[in-house]
Design a protein around this motif. Sequence first.
Motif, PDB file in Angstrom:
ATOM      1  N   LEU A  93       1.253   3.535   0.841  1.00 33.48           N
ATOM      2  CA  LEU A  93       0.396   2.403   0.496  1.00 33.48           C
ATOM      3  C   LEU A  93       1.198   1.263  -0.125  1.00 33.48           C
ATOM      4  O   LEU A  93       2.243   1.492  -0.737  1.00 33.48           O
ATOM      5  CB  LEU A  93      -0.685   2.846  -0.484  1.00 33.48           C
ATOM      6  N   PRO A  94       0.714   0.022   0.002  1.00 29.16           N
ATOM      7  CA  PRO A  94       1.369  -1.094  -0.680  1.00 29.16           C
ATOM      8  C   PRO A  94       1.407  -0.860  -2.189  1.00 29.16           C
ATOM      9  O   PRO A  94       0.499  -0.241  -2.757  1.00 29.16           O
ATOM     10  CB  PRO A  94       0.475  -2.293  -0.334  1.00 29.16           C
ATOM     11  N   GLY A  95       2.462  -1.357  -2.843  1.00 23.70           N
ATOM     12  CA  GLY A  95       2.577  -1.199  -4.287  1.00 23.70           C
ATOM     13  C   GLY A  95       1.447  -1.896  -5.020  1.00 23.70           C
ATOM     14  O   GLY A  95       1.013  -2.986  -4.644  1.00 23.70           O
ATOM     15  N   SER A  96       0.944  -1.262  -6.077  1.00 21.62           N
ATOM     16  CA  SER A  96      -0.200  -1.792  -6.831  1.00 21.62           C
ATOM     17  C   SER A  96       0.011  -1.585  -8.326  1.00 21.62           C
ATOM     18  O   SER A  96       0.522  -0.544  -8.742  1.00 21.62           O
ATOM     19  CB  SER A  96      -1.497  -1.088  -6.424  1.00 21.62           C
ATOM     20  N   TYR A  97      -0.413  -2.564  -9.094  1.00 23.44           N
ATOM     21  CA  TYR A  97      -0.423  -2.424 -10.554  1.00 23.44           C
ATOM     22  C   TYR A  97      -1.777  -1.951 -11.059  1.00 23.44           C
ATOM     23  O   TYR A  97      -1.878  -1.418 -12.157  1.00 23.44           O
ATOM     24  CB  TYR A  97      -0.079  -3.751 -11.230  1.00 23.44           C
ATOM     25  N   SER A  98      -2.826  -2.176 -10.250  1.00 21.06           N
ATOM     26  CA  SER A  98      -4.169  -1.891 -10.743  1.00 21.06           C
ATOM     27  C   SER A  98      -5.122  -1.658  -9.578  1.00 21.06           C
ATOM     28  O   SER A  98      -4.946  -2.197  -8.476  1.00 21.06           O
ATOM     29  CB  SER A  98      -4.681  -3.050 -11.597  1.00 21.06           C
ATOM     30  N   PHE A  99      -6.136  -0.844  -9.829  1.00 21.66           N
ATOM     31  CA  PHE A  99      -7.224  -0.653  -8.876  1.00 21.66           C
ATOM     32  C   PHE A  99      -8.105  -1.893  -8.802  1.00 21.66           C
ATOM     33  O   PHE A  99      -8.891  -2.043  -7.877  1.00 21.66           O
ATOM     34  CB  PHE A  99      -8.055   0.553  -9.319  1.00 21.66           C
ATOM     35  N   LEU A 100      -8.008  -2.769  -9.802  1.00 23.41           N
ATOM     36  CA  LEU A 100      -8.781  -4.008  -9.823  1.00 23.41           C
ATOM     37  C   LEU A 100      -8.007  -5.040  -9.016  1.00 23.41           C
ATOM     38  O   LEU A 100      -7.263  -5.842  -9.552  1.00 23.41           O
ATOM     39  CB  LEU A 100      -8.998  -4.485 -11.260  1.00 23.41           C
ATOM     40  N   ILE A 149      -5.808  -3.683  -0.148  1.00 21.71           N
ATOM     41  CA  ILE A 149      -5.608  -2.714   0.934  1.00 21.71           C
ATOM     42  C   ILE A 149      -5.418  -1.316   0.368  1.00 21.71           C
ATOM     43  O   ILE A 149      -5.982  -0.334   0.867  1.00 21.71           O
ATOM     44  CB  ILE A 149      -4.405  -3.128   1.795  1.00 21.71           C
ATOM     45  N   ALA A 150      -4.605  -1.195  -0.698  1.00 20.62           N
ATOM     46  CA  ALA A 150      -4.381   0.120  -1.303  1.00 20.62           C
ATOM     47  C   ALA A 150      -5.688   0.712  -1.802  1.00 20.62           C
ATOM     48  O   ALA A 150      -5.991   1.894  -1.572  1.00 20.62           O
ATOM     49  CB  ALA A 150      -3.372   0.007  -2.441  1.00 20.62           C
ATOM     50  N   ARG A 151      -6.505  -0.102  -2.473  1.00 23.27           N
ATOM     51  CA  ARG A 151      -7.775   0.385  -3.006  1.00 23.27           C
ATOM     52  C   ARG A 151      -8.720   0.781  -1.868  1.00 23.27           C
ATOM     53  O   ARG A 151      -9.341   1.848  -1.913  1.00 23.27           O
ATOM     54  CB  ARG A 151      -8.421  -0.690  -3.871  1.00 23.27           C
ATOM     55  N   ASP A 152      -8.837  -0.071  -0.843  1.00 26.76           N
ATOM     56  CA  ASP A 152      -9.740   0.235   0.259  1.00 26.76           C
ATOM     57  C   ASP A 152      -9.304   1.510   0.986  1.00 26.76           C
ATOM     58  O   ASP A 152     -10.136   2.312   1.414  1.00 26.76           O
ATOM     59  CB  ASP A 152      -9.784  -0.933   1.247  1.00 26.76           C
ATOM     60  N   ALA A 153      -7.987   1.679   1.141  1.00 23.66           N
ATOM     61  CA  ALA A 153      -7.489   2.878   1.801  1.00 23.66           C
ATOM     62  C   ALA A 153      -7.822   4.127   0.996  1.00 23.66           C
ATOM     63  O   ALA A 153      -8.239   5.152   1.552  1.00 23.66           O
ATOM     64  CB  ALA A 153      -5.986   2.774   2.021  1.00 23.66           C
ATOM     65  N   LEU A 154      -7.663   4.065  -0.325  1.00 28.25           N
ATOM     66  CA  LEU A 154      -7.921   5.227  -1.163  1.00 28.25           C
ATOM     67  C   LEU A 154      -9.406   5.597  -1.190  1.00 28.25           C
ATOM     68  O   LEU A 154      -9.759   6.771  -1.353  1.00 28.25           O
ATOM     69  CB  LEU A 154      -7.413   4.969  -2.583  1.00 28.25           C
ATOM     70  N   LEU A 155     -10.267   4.600  -1.025  1.00 24.76           N
ATOM     71  CA  LEU A 155     -11.702   4.863  -1.038  1.00 24.76           C
ATOM     72  C   LEU A 155     -12.292   4.991   0.366  1.00 24.76           C
ATOM     73  O   LEU A 155     -13.486   5.236   0.520  1.00 24.76           O
ATOM     74  CB  LEU A 155     -12.427   3.750  -1.810  1.00 24.76           C
ATOM     75  N   GLY A 156     -11.456   4.800   1.391  1.00 27.09           N
ATOM     76  CA  GLY A 156     -11.956   4.905   2.754  1.00 27.09           C
ATOM     77  C   GLY A 156     -12.885   3.772   3.142  1.00 27.09           C
ATOM     78  O   GLY A 156     -13.838   3.966   3.894  1.00 27.09           O
ATOM     79  N   LEU A 157     -12.586   2.566   2.634  1.00 29.58           N
ATOM     80  CA  LEU A 157     -13.419   1.411   2.920  1.00 29.58           C
ATOM     81  C   LEU A 157     -12.802   0.577   4.046  1.00 29.58           C
ATOM     82  O   LEU A 157     -11.679   0.829   4.476  1.00 29.58           O
ATOM     83  CB  LEU A 157     -13.563   0.559   1.659  1.00 29.58           C
ATOM     84  N   ALA A 158     -13.532  -0.436   4.497  1.00 31.19           N
ATOM     85  CA  ALA A 158     -13.063  -1.360   5.526  1.00 31.19           C
ATOM     86  C   ALA A 158     -12.606  -0.631   6.785  1.00 31.19           C
ATOM     87  O   ALA A 158     -11.659  -1.038   7.453  1.00 31.19           O
ATOM     88  CB  ALA A 158     -11.935  -2.247   4.980  1.00 31.19           C
ATOM     89  N   GLY A 159     -13.285   0.472   7.100  1.00 34.28           N
ATOM     90  CA  GLY A 159     -12.979   1.207   8.310  1.00 34.28           C
ATOM     91  C   GLY A 159     -11.741   2.081   8.236  1.00 34.28           C
ATOM     92  O   GLY A 159     -11.314   2.634   9.251  1.00 34.28           O
ATOM     93  N   ALA A 202      -1.761   5.178 -12.600  1.00 28.96           N
ATOM     94  CA  ALA A 202      -1.980   6.584 -12.273  1.00 28.96           C
ATOM     95  C   ALA A 202      -3.317   7.074 -12.809  1.00 28.96           C
ATOM     96  O   ALA A 202      -4.047   7.798 -12.120  1.00 28.96           O
ATOM     97  CB  ALA A 202      -0.843   7.444 -12.816  1.00 28.96           C
ATOM     98  N   THR A 203      -3.668   6.667 -14.031  1.00 29.56           N
ATOM     99  CA  THR A 203      -4.943   7.110 -14.589  1.00 29.56           C
ATOM    100  C   THR A 203      -6.123   6.458 -13.869  1.00 29.56           C
ATOM    101  O   THR A 203      -7.221   7.024 -13.845  1.00 29.56           O
ATOM    102  CB  THR A 203      -5.033   6.846 -16.102  1.00 29.56           C
ATOM    103  N   GLN A 204      -5.926   5.281 -13.295  1.00 34.54           N
ATOM    104  CA  GLN A 204      -6.983   4.711 -12.451  1.00 34.54           C
ATOM    105  C   GLN A 204      -7.154   5.542 -11.180  1.00 34.54           C
ATOM    106  O   GLN A 204      -8.278   5.742 -10.715  1.00 34.54           O
ATOM    107  CB  GLN A 204      -6.657   3.260 -12.091  1.00 34.54           C
ATOM    108  N   LEU A 205      -6.034   6.024 -10.636  1.00 32.08           N
ATOM    109  CA  LEU A 205      -6.111   6.882  -9.460  1.00 32.08           C
ATOM    110  C   LEU A 205      -6.896   8.163  -9.762  1.00 32.08           C
ATOM    111  O   LEU A 205      -7.572   8.706  -8.887  1.00 32.08           O
ATOM    112  CB  LEU A 205      -4.711   7.248  -8.969  1.00 32.08           C
TER     113      LEU A 205
END
Length: 283
Positions: free
Chosen positions: A66-73, A81-91, A114-117
């Motif tokens: 996944l693309p690098g991320s600092y936050s789920f927000l 993209i990282a958030r949508d992929a982890l939640l199975g959103l946007a197809g 990590a704690t957001q994950l």
Amino acid sequence: MSTQAESSTGIRLVALAGNPNCGKTSVFNALTGSRQRVGNYPGITVERIEGTMDLPDGSRVRVLDLPGSYSFLAASDDERIARDALLGLAGMERPDAVIAVVDASNLERNLYFATQLFESGLPICIALNMCDVAERHGVPVDAEELERVLEVPVVPVHGRDGANIDRLKEALLRARSPGRRWTMPREGEELLGNVREAVEAAGIVPNGAAEGEALRLLTHAEDDDPFLERGGEALQGAVREARKSLEEQGIDREALEAECRYAVCNDFARQVRKMHTEPGPSN
């Protein structure tokens, strides 16, 4: 690419997630070797990097870097993209488990994400990377203690030379979803609970992810957020009432999560950093 075989634990797709510059790509390369392919996410120029790896139970599973991320927000296309992929959103296909890559030399910031994950509802294990850098900086991390504190498998790895990668694969089979590891003041907890119930009733996110989504909607979402609109009037009303109550109590909703989450991440870091003691005077 070979057809993937589901592991004995039901894993078919694994997501690799972490902050930018945490060494995630090196870990991905060590896990997948040359079995990789690069494309793009639909409708956007961000690269989609996927490979395969063999697990100790004999299965071959897919790995998504996944693309690098600092936050789920999400504040950028990469984070969205990282958030949508982890939640199975946007197809997108939702992963069955996550390897969170944590930079041991920048522990607090990496633990924040990590704690957001943990609140995604997905089984998690942690690849503790850059332990040698932390050691050189005088802040070595006790991986066993970090595993005890976080209650998920933690494996110290060295992405560049592949050290402990086999152990990381074994740990993935023990991955678990620990849920939220921090608390808010009592009033905030009650309000978050109300929003979480409304999120669950609206069914706008996968099972297990309602806690994290309720937190996002309560603290950071704009009024025109698509998930608020999708959730309908009941969810919108619950969020409005909760925000109004926070405002009446003088609580900054946008700072609420950051203050509470960083407080517990700082406490985790203090617990797991090995203490160096100076040698006593020689006789």
